[in-house]
Write an enzyme that holds these catalytic residues in place. Structure first.
Site, short mmCIF file in Angstrom:
data_model
loop_
_atom_site.label_atom_id
_atom_site.label_comp_id
_atom_site.label_asym_id
_atom_site.label_seq_id
_atom_site.Cartn_x
_atom_site.Cartn_y
_atom_site.Cartn_z
CB VAL A 104 -10.12 -72.04 -22.95
CG1 VAL A 104 -9.10 -73.17 -22.96
CG2 VAL A 104 -11.12 -72.23 -24.08
CB CYS A 105 -7.58 -69.41 -19.09
SG CYS A 105 -6.66 -69.06 -20.61
CB THR A 106 -12.13 -70.31 -16.18
OG1 THR A 106 -11.96 -68.89 -16.26
CG2 THR A 106 -12.86 -70.64 -14.89
#
Length: 217
Positions: A44-46
């Protein structure tokens, strides 16, 4: 004590992918978006870093800097940036702050004071490090958003919120629900309808306590 809107954003000095920064010096006379992450190389952070990178020019047009923070070191961050850029198809021009000792996460009330990084940890161990701050040129916190692990941030909404903050900053206005630039704004209750008409021209009064007008140029 928990941080609140209009508190001065805590200052710190830290290592980043762009060298050592002092946070208040980095903010300078700009607005700044600080968005935090529980671990590098998380899916998700990517996608979030990629989304922020694609909109970095739009934030820059609004005198706003970006900075990410993740609970890993600079070398991990630099390796992760390669993935972010490959996935997003664009260069990432803003820094990722290293917070291996959780000092900034605790300073910004993302983790309890006794939190630590266990051996073999996963992102779930620092799951609350999913906060977004918009900070003003006066170094005060203007907005805070906290996301769960399963929900990716909407950077179009963060950009819209920044537009609303800038439009009303120091002005007797608020923005209604779903406001976007060009829409009417709400006249603050501290200004009478007569004063509003004298200052701003046309004022709509759908309710005695709800008056709207065009945002002055």
């Amino acid at each position: 004590m928990s941080l609140r809107i209009n508190d001065v954003a805590p200052d710190f000095t830290a290592e980043t992918t762009q060298g050592t920064i002092n946070w208040h010096e980095y903010i300078g006379d700009s607005y700044t978006v600080l968005f935090s992450h529980p671990k590098d190389f998380t899916p998700v952070c990517t996608t979030e870093f990629s989304a922020a990178a694609r909109l970095s020019d739009e934030f820059a047009k609004r005198n706003c800097k970006l900075a990410g923070i993740s609970i890993d070191g600079v070398e991990e961050h630099k390796k992760w940036i390669a993935d972010v850029e490959a996935f997003g198809g664009t260069k990432m021009t803003f820094p990722i702050i290293a917070d291996e000792k959780l000092e900034i996460a605790k300073l910004y009330d993302m983790l309890p004071a006794d939190a630590y990084l266990p051996d073999g940890r996963t992102a779930n161990d620092t799951a609350t490090v999913r906060t977004t701050f918009i900070i003003g040129p006066d170094k005060k916190i203007r907005l805070m958003l906290i996301y769960p692990m399963s929900v990716g941030r909407n950077f179009d909404e963060i950009l819209r919120a920044l537009d609303a903050i800038r439009a009303t900053d120091g002005q007797p206005f608020a923005t209604p629900a779903n406001w976007t630039p060009g829409d009417d704004v709400i006249v603050a209750l501290s200004v009478s309808t007569e004063e509003a008409k004298a200052k701003f021209g046309d004022v709509a009064v759908p309710l005695p306590y709800l008056r709207t007008t065009k945002l002055p140029a």
